[in-house]
Design an enzyme around this catalytic site. Sequence first.
Site, PDB file in Angstrom:
ATOM      1  CB  SER A 150      42.036 -76.134 -50.812  1.00  0.00           C
ATOM      2  OG  SER A 150      41.718 -75.230 -49.638  1.00  0.00           O
ATOM      3  CG  HIS A 151      38.770 -77.632 -47.766  1.00  0.00           C
ATOM      4  ND1 HIS A 151      38.795 -76.645 -48.565  1.00  0.00           N
ATOM      5  CD2 HIS A 151      37.279 -78.307 -48.376  1.00  0.00           C
ATOM      6  CE1 HIS A 151      37.773 -76.211 -49.255  1.00  0.00           C
ATOM      7  NE2 HIS A 151      36.719 -77.370 -49.040  1.00  0.00           N
ATOM      8  CD  GLU A 188      33.677 -68.083 -51.206  1.00  0.00           C
ATOM      9  OE1 GLU A 188      33.108 -67.784 -52.091  1.00  0.00           O
ATOM     10  OE2 GLU A 188      34.425 -68.995 -51.323  1.00  0.00           O
ATOM     11  CE  LYS A 203      39.774 -70.175 -50.494  1.00  0.00           C
ATOM     12  NZ  LYS A 203      39.756 -70.072 -52.156  1.00  0.00           N
TER      13      LYS A 203
END
Length: 510
Positions: free
Chosen positions: A94-95, A348, A362
């Site tokens: 992901s990040h 969220e 998401k």
Amino acid sequence: MGAGFARINAVTIIQTSQGLAEHLLSTHPDAGRAGIVIGYDARHNSRHYAELAATVFESKGIQVWWYEEIVHTPLVPFAVKTLKAAAGVMVTASHNPAQDNGYKVFGSNACQINSPEDSRIVMSINENLEPLIRSLPGESRRIPILQSTRNKYFSLLEKQIRSVEGGRSRVPFVYTPMHGVGLRYMSSIPELLGMKGSMTIVAQQAEPDPDFPTVRYPNPEEKGALDLAFATADEKNVTIVLASDPDADRFAAAEKVDNAWRQFTGDQVGILLSYWLFSSVPGTVSSVPGTVSSDDYFLTSAVSSQMLRHIAETEGFSVRETLTGFKWMGSVAKDLREQGKRVHFCYEEAQGYMFPEVGYDKDGITAALVFLDACASWGSPWAKLQSLYEKYGYFQTMNTYWRSPSIEKTLMVFASIRSIGKPFPENVSSRKVLRWRDLTVGYDSSTKDNVPELPISTAGQMITCWLDGSGSDDGVRFTIRASGTEPKIKSKGPRHHMGDQNANTGDQYI
């Protein structure tokens, strides 16, 4: 990534895949035929790890539904759902920083795996540690799914458009995929919305680059991560900036207001998207009256703003809180829909937005489409947010974090917090503690038996306290928790004020 059993590498990928394969074969009656979806992003070794995993599953007789090119993470659970696969694996971090990678698992319900299945998979991995991977006889039987799944995905995204075409304005915007995979999916969004030519791309961050050379951390939440996007927008005289993280499951937005860039918090984007989707439900402010009810649900996390709940109490729909993470939010949304409830949206505050009609995780690309759709109707999203504050009250969230050098140090921090008072402290600074909830030890001062309504998770650290109001606000809910994906201790402090907008601008309130 690195050598050793505490790092992700070829051996640990094989071991993990062997354990997951055996778990699927023992628990899913038709795992071999139902198969497993495998995708990967553009990080170092992502395709290599995905190839290794695919070979393991094939050697175990499990059909592999294979993405031939890099994809954004939401396409994996989307394919699990549409193909009715036994599971899905996405190789991504992901990040996280460039040296990281990961192995994300989705169950047959198209949600991220949750307890107790995660523990059972770990047990299966530990029982299958000896690498038994071997060359497969003949050609691979992987079935390529990229084009067919992509077509289904964008067909479903088109149905998320709510604005009326005749009343839809063109919204010029700058977009950055943050050196990730997002552009090849985001490039289709303007045309879906009838806004062809409205997107300007941050050239320095357009193509996938696993080293993320222009940012310290490839996370839109990090300070400075959007500086190149702001510079590009200033050059092109554009006032809206959109961003996704490298695997495009998170979404960020900013607007230039009064000659200054204002980056929306995750809560603010969540409220804007929620209100836009709520407004399109029959029986709400923009629809035929009489059909909105408590069966219309929006989901949010236990550390997100209380504004959505306040809107729900005013307008008559339902809000359900879950633990942080879409492994919880996705499964709760799916359960509610199976009970006949209408779940419209979930979010969220960490820039994650889920649209159950599309998938149970998401999705930064769907979030961008819905956000642009709303902007085409509203004009300025910042102005819309201010109008919602005026109507429902001002809500502010202060988010910060500290990097932790070790798990041991994180545990020491939380142990010291728990030692302040028994069972909890009476005050935090000058504010009185009205309620104390510790989801690690399983304590909630507000329930009759002091057992929390939310699930207890001894594997994580999370403490929330509700503090009384002061002269500048009507109260604060403050959470400190350990991140589940990064070496961070995170602090969230939402507060609410029914008065003027000063509640939305000050940070020093605890």
